[in-house]
Scaffold this motif. Structure first.
Motif, PDB file in Angstrom:
ATOM      1  N   VAL A  84       0.850  -1.180   0.000  1.00 18.00           N
ATOM      2  CA  VAL A  84       0.000   0.000   0.000  1.00 18.00           C
ATOM      3  C   VAL A  84       0.883   1.225   0.000  1.00 18.00           C
ATOM      4  O   VAL A  84       2.083   1.159   0.228  1.00 18.00           O
ATOM      5  CB  VAL A  84      -0.905   0.005   1.254  1.00 18.00           C
ATOM      6  N   LEU A  85       0.274   2.386  -0.242  1.00 13.27           N
ATOM      7  CA  LEU A  85       1.056   3.617  -0.241  1.00 13.27           C
ATOM      8  C   LEU A  85       1.698   3.815   1.125  1.00 13.27           C
ATOM      9  O   LEU A  85       1.102   3.495   2.152  1.00 13.27           O
ATOM     10  CB  LEU A  85       0.138   4.809  -0.561  1.00 13.27           C
ATOM     11  N   PRO A  86       2.918   4.358   1.174  1.00 14.01           N
ATOM     12  CA  PRO A  86       3.552   4.592   2.467  1.00 14.01           C
ATOM     13  C   PRO A  86       2.731   5.562   3.293  1.00 14.01           C
ATOM     14  O   PRO A  86       2.257   6.578   2.798  1.00 14.01           O
ATOM     15  CB  PRO A  86       4.913   5.190   2.088  1.00 14.01           C
ATOM     16  N   LEU A  87       2.559   5.242   4.543  1.00 10.36           N
ATOM     17  CA  LEU A  87       1.708   6.044   5.412  1.00 10.36           C
ATOM     18  C   LEU A  87       2.512   7.150   6.073  1.00 10.36           C
ATOM     19  O   LEU A  87       3.522   6.897   6.709  1.00 10.36           O
ATOM     20  CB  LEU A  87       1.101   5.142   6.494  1.00 10.36           C
ATOM     21  N   ASP A 111      -7.337  -7.914  -2.441  1.00 11.51           N
ATOM     22  CA  ASP A 111      -7.147  -6.543  -2.745  1.00 11.51           C
ATOM     23  C   ASP A 111      -5.816  -6.146  -2.192  1.00 11.51           C
ATOM     24  O   ASP A 111      -5.375  -6.731  -1.245  1.00 11.51           O
ATOM     25  CB  ASP A 111      -8.342  -5.829  -2.184  1.00 11.51           C
ATOM     26  N   THR A 112      -5.111  -5.304  -2.566  1.00  8.70           N
ATOM     27  CA  THR A 112      -3.733  -4.941  -2.272  1.00  8.70           C
ATOM     28  C   THR A 112      -3.547  -4.814  -0.772  1.00  8.70           C
ATOM     29  O   THR A 112      -2.559  -5.274  -0.222  1.00  8.70           O
ATOM     30  CB  THR A 112      -3.384  -3.613  -2.972  1.00  8.70           C
ATOM     31  N   THR A 113      -4.494  -4.201  -0.092  1.00  9.44           N
ATOM     32  CA  THR A 113      -4.322  -4.005   1.336  1.00  9.44           C
ATOM     33  C   THR A 113      -4.435  -5.296   2.101  1.00  9.44           C
ATOM     34  O   THR A 113      -3.751  -5.489   3.095  1.00  9.44           O
ATOM     35  CB  THR A 113      -5.362  -3.005   1.879  1.00  9.44           C
ATOM     36  N   GLN A 114      -5.296  -6.213   1.640  1.00  4.78           N
ATOM     37  CA  GLN A 114      -5.391  -7.489   2.337  1.00  4.78           C
ATOM     38  C   GLN A 114      -4.052  -8.201   2.298  1.00  4.78           C
ATOM     39  O   GLN A 114      -3.538  -8.672   3.288  1.00  4.78           O
ATOM     40  CB  GLN A 114      -6.477  -8.371   1.693  1.00  4.78           C
ATOM     41  N   ARG A 115      -3.486  -8.298   1.098  1.00  2.00           N
ATOM     42  CA  ARG A 115      -2.228  -9.005   0.983  1.00  2.00           C
ATOM     43  C   ARG A 115      -1.082  -8.231   1.608  1.00  2.00           C
ATOM     44  O   ARG A 115      -0.049  -8.784   1.927  1.00  2.00           O
ATOM     45  CB  ARG A 115      -1.926  -9.304  -0.481  1.00  2.00           C
ATOM     46  N   ALA A 116      -1.271  -6.913   1.753  1.00  2.00           N
ATOM     47  CA  ALA A 116      -0.233  -6.125   2.404  1.00  2.00           C
ATOM     48  C   ALA A 116       0.017  -6.633   3.814  1.00  2.00           C
ATOM     49  O   ALA A 116       1.105  -6.462   4.363  1.00  2.00           O
ATOM     50  CB  ALA A 116      -0.622  -4.654   2.425  1.00  2.00           C
ATOM     51  N   GLN A 117      -0.986  -7.269   4.415  1.00  2.55           N
ATOM     52  CA  GLN A 117      -0.774  -7.889   5.719  1.00  2.55           C
ATOM     53  C   GLN A 117       0.357  -8.911   5.640  1.00  2.55           C
ATOM     54  O   GLN A 117       1.233  -8.962   6.508  1.00  2.55           O
ATOM     55  CB  GLN A 117      -2.040  -8.603   6.183  1.00  2.55           C
ATOM     56  N   GLY A 118       0.314  -9.735   4.607  1.00  3.66           N
ATOM     57  CA  GLY A 118       1.345 -10.762   4.463  1.00  3.66           C
ATOM     58  C   GLY A 118       2.726 -10.164   4.317  1.00  3.66           C
ATOM     59  O   GLY A 118       3.699 -10.647   4.899  1.00  3.66           O
ATOM     60  N   GLY A 121      -8.958   1.599  14.022  1.00  2.00           N
ATOM     61  CA  GLY A 121      -8.023   1.652  12.909  1.00  2.00           C
ATOM     62  C   GLY A 121      -6.621   1.239  13.321  1.00  2.00           C
ATOM     63  O   GLY A 121      -6.257   1.234  14.500  1.00  2.00           O
ATOM     64  N   ILE A 122      -5.824   0.892  12.308  1.00  5.30           N
ATOM     65  CA  ILE A 122      -4.441   0.464  12.532  1.00  5.30           C
ATOM     66  C   ILE A 122      -3.664   0.666  11.235  1.00  5.30           C
ATOM     67  O   ILE A 122      -4.244   0.638  10.142  1.00  5.30           O
ATOM     68  CB  ILE A 122      -4.378  -1.026  12.968  1.00  5.30           C
ATOM     69  N   SER A 123      -2.369   0.860  11.344  1.00  4.44           N
ATOM     70  CA  SER A 123      -1.508   0.884  10.162  1.00  4.44           C
ATOM     71  C   SER A 123      -1.130  -0.533   9.787  1.00  4.44           C
ATOM     72  O   SER A 123      -0.831  -1.367  10.655  1.00  4.44           O
ATOM     73  CB  SER A 123      -0.241   1.683  10.454  1.00  4.44           C
ATOM     74  N   VAL A 124      -1.126  -0.822   8.491  1.00  6.25           N
ATOM     75  CA  VAL A 124      -0.710  -2.146   8.032  1.00  6.25           C
ATOM     76  C   VAL A 124       0.689  -2.484   8.541  1.00  6.25           C
ATOM     77  O   VAL A 124       0.986  -3.624   8.889  1.00  6.25           O
ATOM     78  CB  VAL A 124      -0.745  -2.219   6.492  1.00  6.25           C
ATOM     79  N   ALA A 125       1.550  -1.483   8.620  1.00  6.05           N
ATOM     80  CA  ALA A 125       2.921  -1.721   9.061  1.00  6.05           C
ATOM     81  C   ALA A 125       2.986  -2.282  10.472  1.00  6.05           C
ATOM     82  O   ALA A 125       3.927  -3.004  10.821  1.00  6.05           O
ATOM     83  CB  ALA A 125       3.728  -0.433   8.971  1.00  6.05           C
ATOM     84  N   ASP A 126       1.997  -1.967  11.295  1.00  6.05           N
ATOM     85  CA  ASP A 126       1.997  -2.459  12.667  1.00  6.05           C
ATOM     86  C   ASP A 126       1.451  -3.876  12.800  1.00  6.05           C
ATOM     87  O   ASP A 126       1.633  -4.513  13.838  1.00  6.05           O
ATOM     88  CB  ASP A 126       1.175  -1.526  13.558  1.00  6.05           C
ATOM     89  N   VAL A 127       0.765  -4.351  11.765  1.00  6.30           N
ATOM     90  CA  VAL A 127       0.208  -5.703  11.827  1.00  6.30           C
ATOM     91  C   VAL A 127       1.321  -6.738  11.983  1.00  6.30           C
ATOM     92  O   VAL A 127       1.244  -7.658  12.796  1.00  6.30           O
ATOM     93  CB  VAL A 127      -0.637  -6.005  10.580  1.00  6.30           C
ATOM     94  N   GLY A 128       2.388  -6.584  11.192  1.00  8.34           N
ATOM     95  CA  GLY A 128       3.468  -7.553  11.247  1.00  8.34           C
ATOM     96  C   GLY A 128       4.123  -7.637  12.607  1.00  8.34           C
ATOM     97  O   GLY A 128       4.424  -8.724  13.111  1.00  8.34           O
ATOM     98  N   VAL A 129       4.346  -6.500  13.232  1.00  7.68           N
ATOM     99  CA  VAL A 129       4.976  -6.474  14.544  1.00  7.68           C
ATOM    100  C   VAL A 129       4.109  -7.202  15.573  1.00  7.68           C
ATOM    101  O   VAL A 129       4.602  -7.963  16.408  1.00  7.68           O
ATOM    102  CB  VAL A 129       5.232  -5.019  14.985  1.00  7.68           C
ATOM    103  N   ALA A 130       2.791  -6.967  15.515  1.00  4.75           N
ATOM    104  CA  ALA A 130       1.886  -7.617  16.450  1.00  4.75           C
ATOM    105  C   ALA A 130       1.848  -9.125  16.231  1.00  4.75           C
ATOM    106  O   ALA A 130       1.862  -9.911  17.190  1.00  4.75           O
ATOM    107  CB  ALA A 130       0.483  -7.029  16.312  1.00  4.75           C
TER     108      ALA A 130
END
Length: 273
Positions: free
Chosen positions: A17-20, A47-54, A224-233
């Motif tokens: 996704v676009l850099p936040l 959709d791009t954001t779903q896979r951005a989790q991965g 809400g949450i940033s995708v970037a924080d999903v990986g850390v969690a």
């Protein structure tokens, strides 16, 4: 020295996704989960954001240097494949709809991160098929911990009164994992802050120098949450299986009304939203 365990990650190579911008990103989870926690092989797809989790999960795991990552990819020419290589990931070319591909990416792995994507085909049935395929394969191969990006089964919770296909399919898969005895944690992820740079981007009004945020939710807070924080969690969850296996965990960094989000955007943009 013991070799690192492997986490299989689905959806790790989708376009990011676009850099936040920093002013929009909540870093609470980053601060809470900054200590390295994983050393195992994980598998990720989504959709791009779903896979951005991965992609977020794969990157966080690799940067923690605790686990190895094995990714299932469909196109090795994607730019993100090179990024994963540089970080030390291995990959298996294949497709989530193919049993042999799923077996190849999960074989020998300690755990897996999985995200399915309703928006690929607008098909709950296909999403459920993919999820159950991974669940059955994880069961037969004896994976020790699967983290699945799930959601509530609205149809079941409302006794069939409401149907939300992109929730219900994930909820059905979530329930299936547990019903067959796979050691699984479901992460129910809130709306992405990154959506404010895409589908929810404020629209300039035609009759003045202001912008409209068209999310008709009144005073109901939106998590809400940033995708970037999903990986850390997710890294922290893999690091503490005894605490999280068998549970559904909500991931959110903030709960604000749409007016509060608009106020943040107004302050940061220097424009009325």
């Amino acid at each position: 020295m013991a070799s690192k365990k492997t986490i299989a990650v689905f959806g790790a190579t989708a376009s990011p996704v676009l850099p936040l911008p920093q002013w929009l990103r909540q870093s609470y989870l980053q601060r809470c989960c900054e200590k390295p926690t994983l050393k195992t092989t994980l598998s990720s797809r989504g959709d791009t954001t779903q896979r951005a989790q991965g992609g977020s999960v794969a990157r966080a795991i690799l940067e923690s240097k605790k686990f190895k990552v094995r990714a299932l990819i469909r196109d090795e020419t994607r730019p993100n494949v090179q990024m994963l290589r540089e970080l030390g990931a291995e990959w298996v070319k294949g497709d989530l709809n193919d049993k042999a591909s799923v077996e190849a990416v999960l074989k020998g792995a300690y755990g897996s991160f999985m995200v399915t994507n309703f928006w690929d085909d607008f098909s709950k049935e296909k999403e459920v098929f993919q999820g159950k395929l991974v669940a059955d394969t994880a069961k037969s191969l004896g994976l020790k911990h699967v983290v699945y990006s799930g959601l509530e089964n609205v149809w079941r919770l409302t006794g069939g009164k409401l149907e939300v296909p992109h929730f219900d399919g994930k909820g059905e898969v979530e329930e299936y994992f547990w019903s067959i005895g796979v050691p699984m944690t479901s992460v129910r992820i809130a709306a992405y802050f990154e959506n404010f740079l895409g589908p929810w981007k404020p629209v300039k009004a035609s009759d003045g120098d202001y912008y409209t945020l068209a999310l008709p939710m009144g005073d109901v807070p939106m998590y809400g949450i940033s995708v970037a924080d999903v990986g850390v969690a997710v890294c922290s969850i893999f690091n503490s299986p005894e605490e999280f296996i068998g549970k559904a965990v909500g991931l959110s960094a903030e709960a604000l009304t749409i007016q509060q989000y608009a106020d943040i955007l107004s302050k940061s943009m220097g424009k009325e939203v």
